[in-house]
Design a protein around this motif. Structure first.
Motif, PDB file in Angstrom:
ATOM      1  N   ALA A  12      12.392  -0.978   8.400  1.00 37.76           N
ATOM      2  CA  ALA A  12      12.960   0.372   8.422  1.00 37.76           C
ATOM      3  C   ALA A  12      12.996   0.954   7.004  1.00 37.76           C
ATOM      4  O   ALA A  12      12.684   2.134   6.798  1.00 37.76           O
ATOM      5  CB  ALA A  12      14.353   0.357   9.037  1.00 37.76           C
ATOM      6  N   ALA A  13      13.374   0.137   6.030  1.00 40.56           N
ATOM      7  CA  ALA A  13      13.401   0.590   4.638  1.00 40.56           C
ATOM      8  C   ALA A  13      11.999   0.943   4.163  1.00 40.56           C
ATOM      9  O   ALA A  13      11.795   1.975   3.508  1.00 40.56           O
ATOM     10  CB  ALA A  13      14.003  -0.492   3.743  1.00 40.56           C
ATOM     11  N   ARG A  14      11.041   0.118   4.481  1.00 47.04           N
ATOM     12  CA  ARG A  14       9.643   0.361   4.110  1.00 47.04           C
ATOM     13  C   ARG A  14       9.180   1.708   4.678  1.00 47.04           C
ATOM     14  O   ARG A  14       8.533   2.494   3.995  1.00 47.04           O
ATOM     15  CB  ARG A  14       8.769  -0.784   4.619  1.00 47.04           C
ATOM     16  CG  ARG A  14       7.363  -0.778   4.107  1.00 47.04           C
ATOM     17  CD  ARG A  14       6.577  -1.983   4.618  1.00 47.04           C
ATOM     18  NE  ARG A  14       6.997  -3.217   3.975  1.00 47.04           N
ATOM     19  CZ  ARG A  14       7.600  -4.237   4.585  1.00 47.04           C
ATOM     20  NH1 ARG A  14       7.866  -4.188   5.875  1.00 47.04           N
ATOM     21  NH2 ARG A  14       7.926  -5.325   3.916  1.00 47.04           N
ATOM     22  N   GLY A  18       8.293   5.003   2.585  1.00 49.98           N
ATOM     23  CA  GLY A  18       6.961   5.582   2.742  1.00 49.98           C
ATOM     24  C   GLY A  18       7.029   7.068   3.041  1.00 49.98           C
ATOM     25  O   GLY A  18       6.272   7.867   2.471  1.00 49.98           O
ATOM     26  N   GLU A  19       7.947   7.449   3.916  1.00 48.08           N
ATOM     27  CA  GLU A  19       8.136   8.869   4.226  1.00 48.08           C
ATOM     28  C   GLU A  19       8.621   9.635   3.003  1.00 48.08           C
ATOM     29  O   GLU A  19       8.155  10.749   2.729  1.00 48.08           O
ATOM     30  CB  GLU A  19       9.125   9.028   5.381  1.00 48.08           C
ATOM     31  CG  GLU A  19       8.591   8.540   6.711  1.00 48.08           C
ATOM     32  CD  GLU A  19       9.668   8.391   7.776  1.00 48.08           C
ATOM     33  OE1 GLU A  19      10.848   8.748   7.515  1.00 48.08           O
ATOM     34  OE2 GLU A  19       9.325   7.918   8.874  1.00 48.08           O
ATOM     35  N   ALA A  20       9.549   9.056   2.273  1.00 49.29           N
ATOM     36  CA  ALA A  20      10.059   9.703   1.058  1.00 49.29           C
ATOM     37  C   ALA A  20       8.949   9.861   0.025  1.00 49.29           C
ATOM     38  O   ALA A  20       8.868  10.887  -0.660  1.00 49.29           O
ATOM     39  CB  ALA A  20      11.223   8.899   0.471  1.00 49.29           C
ATOM     40  N   ARG A  21       8.072   8.857  -0.059  1.00 46.96           N
ATOM     41  CA  ARG A  21       6.962   8.930  -1.018  1.00 46.96           C
ATOM     42  C   ARG A  21       5.982  10.033  -0.629  1.00 46.96           C
ATOM     43  O   ARG A  21       5.503  10.795  -1.476  1.00 46.96           O
ATOM     44  CB  ARG A  21       6.241   7.591  -1.116  1.00 46.96           C
ATOM     45  CG  ARG A  21       5.251   7.545  -2.268  1.00 46.96           C
ATOM     46  CD  ARG A  21       4.672   6.155  -2.449  1.00 46.96           C
ATOM     47  NE  ARG A  21       4.093   6.004  -3.755  1.00 46.96           N
ATOM     48  CZ  ARG A  21       2.927   6.534  -4.129  1.00 46.96           C
ATOM     49  NH1 ARG A  21       2.224   7.263  -3.288  1.00 46.96           N
ATOM     50  NH2 ARG A  21       2.467   6.339  -5.352  1.00 46.96           N
ATOM     51  N   GLU A  22       5.682  10.129   0.655  1.00 37.56           N
ATOM     52  CA  GLU A  22       4.785  11.189   1.122  1.00 37.56           C
ATOM     53  C   GLU A  22       5.369  12.567   0.812  1.00 37.56           C
ATOM     54  O   GLU A  22       4.648  13.464   0.356  1.00 37.56           O
ATOM     55  CB  GLU A  22       4.524  11.050   2.616  1.00 37.56           C
ATOM     56  CG  GLU A  22       3.620   9.887   2.972  1.00 37.56           C
ATOM     57  CD  GLU A  22       3.459   9.697   4.473  1.00 37.56           C
ATOM     58  OE1 GLU A  22       3.787  10.643   5.241  1.00 37.56           O
ATOM     59  OE2 GLU A  22       3.008   8.616   4.874  1.00 37.56           O
ATOM     60  N   ALA A  82      11.148   0.674  -5.553  1.00 37.84           N
ATOM     61  CA  ALA A  82      11.864   0.181  -4.364  1.00 37.84           C
ATOM     62  C   ALA A  82      10.897  -0.500  -3.399  1.00 37.84           C
ATOM     63  O   ALA A  82      11.225  -1.546  -2.833  1.00 37.84           O
ATOM     64  CB  ALA A  82      12.597   1.334  -3.671  1.00 37.84           C
ATOM     65  N   LEU A  83       9.719   0.074  -3.220  1.00 37.84           N
ATOM     66  CA  LEU A  83       8.715  -0.565  -2.352  1.00 37.84           C
ATOM     67  C   LEU A  83       8.313  -1.931  -2.898  1.00 37.84           C
ATOM     68  O   LEU A  83       8.127  -2.880  -2.123  1.00 37.84           O
ATOM     69  CB  LEU A  83       7.486   0.348  -2.193  1.00 37.84           C
ATOM     70  CG  LEU A  83       7.681   1.543  -1.274  1.00 37.84           C
ATOM     71  CD1 LEU A  83       6.539   2.546  -1.450  1.00 37.84           C
ATOM     72  CD2 LEU A  83       7.786   1.098   0.180  1.00 37.84           C
ATOM     73  N   ALA A  84       8.206  -2.043  -4.213  1.00 42.11           N
ATOM     74  CA  ALA A  84       7.893  -3.344  -4.823  1.00 42.11           C
ATOM     75  C   ALA A  84       9.016  -4.340  -4.557  1.00 42.11           C
ATOM     76  O   ALA A  84       8.758  -5.522  -4.290  1.00 42.11           O
ATOM     77  CB  ALA A  84       7.649  -3.181  -6.325  1.00 42.11           C
ATOM     78  N   ARG A  85      10.273  -3.867  -4.614  1.00 44.05           N
ATOM     79  CA  ARG A  85      11.398  -4.761  -4.317  1.00 44.05           C
ATOM     80  C   ARG A  85      11.390  -5.196  -2.853  1.00 44.05           C
ATOM     81  O   ARG A  85      11.759  -6.333  -2.545  1.00 44.05           O
ATOM     82  CB  ARG A  85      12.733  -4.093  -4.682  1.00 44.05           C
ATOM     83  CG  ARG A  85      12.940  -3.937  -6.180  1.00 44.05           C
ATOM     84  CD  ARG A  85      14.345  -3.520  -6.550  1.00 44.05           C
ATOM     85  NE  ARG A  85      14.816  -2.294  -5.935  1.00 44.05           N
ATOM     86  CZ  ARG A  85      14.597  -1.066  -6.398  1.00 44.05           C
ATOM     87  NH1 ARG A  85      13.859  -0.889  -7.483  1.00 44.05           N
ATOM     88  NH2 ARG A  85      15.102  -0.021  -5.765  1.00 44.05           N
ATOM     89  N   VAL A  86      10.959  -4.309  -1.960  1.00 45.14           N
ATOM     90  CA  VAL A  86      10.828  -4.695  -0.544  1.00 45.14           C
ATOM     91  C   VAL A  86       9.844  -5.851  -0.437  1.00 45.14           C
ATOM     92  O   VAL A  86      10.109  -6.864   0.224  1.00 45.14           O
ATOM     93  CB  VAL A  86      10.370  -3.507   0.334  1.00 45.14           C
ATOM     94  CG1 VAL A  86       9.963  -3.986   1.726  1.00 45.14           C
ATOM     95  CG2 VAL A  86      11.461  -2.451   0.441  1.00 45.14           C
TER      96      VAL A  86
END
Length: 127
Positions: A12-14, A18-22, A82-86
Motif C-alpha cells: 500500500a505504501a509503495r 508511486g501515485e505521489a511521485r506521478e 521513501a521508495l528506497a526505504r520500502v
C-alpha cells in the motif's frame, strides 16, 4: 519485537508513493513548462520590466517559478528516498531514533522519514 510493516502495508505504501511521485512529476512538468515560457518571454522582452504597471514582472514570476521547481524537486527526492526505504526494509522506521513512525503520520505523509517527535525536535532546533 519486529517493527517492520507487514507486506500488505508495504505494498500500500509503495502504491501511495508511486501515485505521489506521478503527481509530483506532473507538477514538475507544469513548472518546467512555465520556466521555459518565462525564459522565452525574457528573451523577447526588454531588459527593464520592473517598471511595467500592468502586472507582475518577469523577474518576480521567474523567481516564483524557480522556487516552485525547487519545492517539486525536493518532493520527488523525498518520495524516491521513501521508495528506497520500502525496498531495503527501513520504511516506516524513523531515521533519527529508529522507532516506528505512526501509521497516521505515514498515511498523511507517505514520504515521512522521521517520527513526529523527531520531526518536532528538528523543527525547533537552531540551524
Amino acid at each position: 519485537m519486529d517493527d517492520a510493516l507487514d507486506p500488505s502495508a508495504l505494498q500500500a505504501a509503495r502504491e501511495r508513493l508511486g501515485e505521489a511521485r506521478e503527481e509530483a512529476l506532473r507538477r514538475w512538468d507544469s513548472v518546467q513548462s512555465r520556466v521555459e515560457d518565462l525564459r522565452r518571454d525574457r528573451a523577447e522582452e526588454p531588459a527593464d520590466d520592473e517598471h511595467d504597471p500592468d502586472g507582475p514582472t518577469l523577474s518576480s514570476e521567474w523567481t516564483m517559478a524557480e522556487a516552485q521547481r525547487g519545492v517539486v524537486e525536493s518532493a520527488i527526492a523525498e518520495i524516491d528516498a521513501a521508495l528506497a526505504r520500502v525496498e531495503d526494509g527501513r520504511y516506516g522506521l524513523c531515521l533519527r531514533c529508529g522507532r516506528p513512525i505512526s501509521p497516521e503520520r505515514l498515511a498523511a505523509r507517505p514520504s515521512a522519514a522521521t517520527c513526529l517527535d523527531c520531526a518536532r525536535r528538528a523543527s525547533r532546533s537552531p540551524r
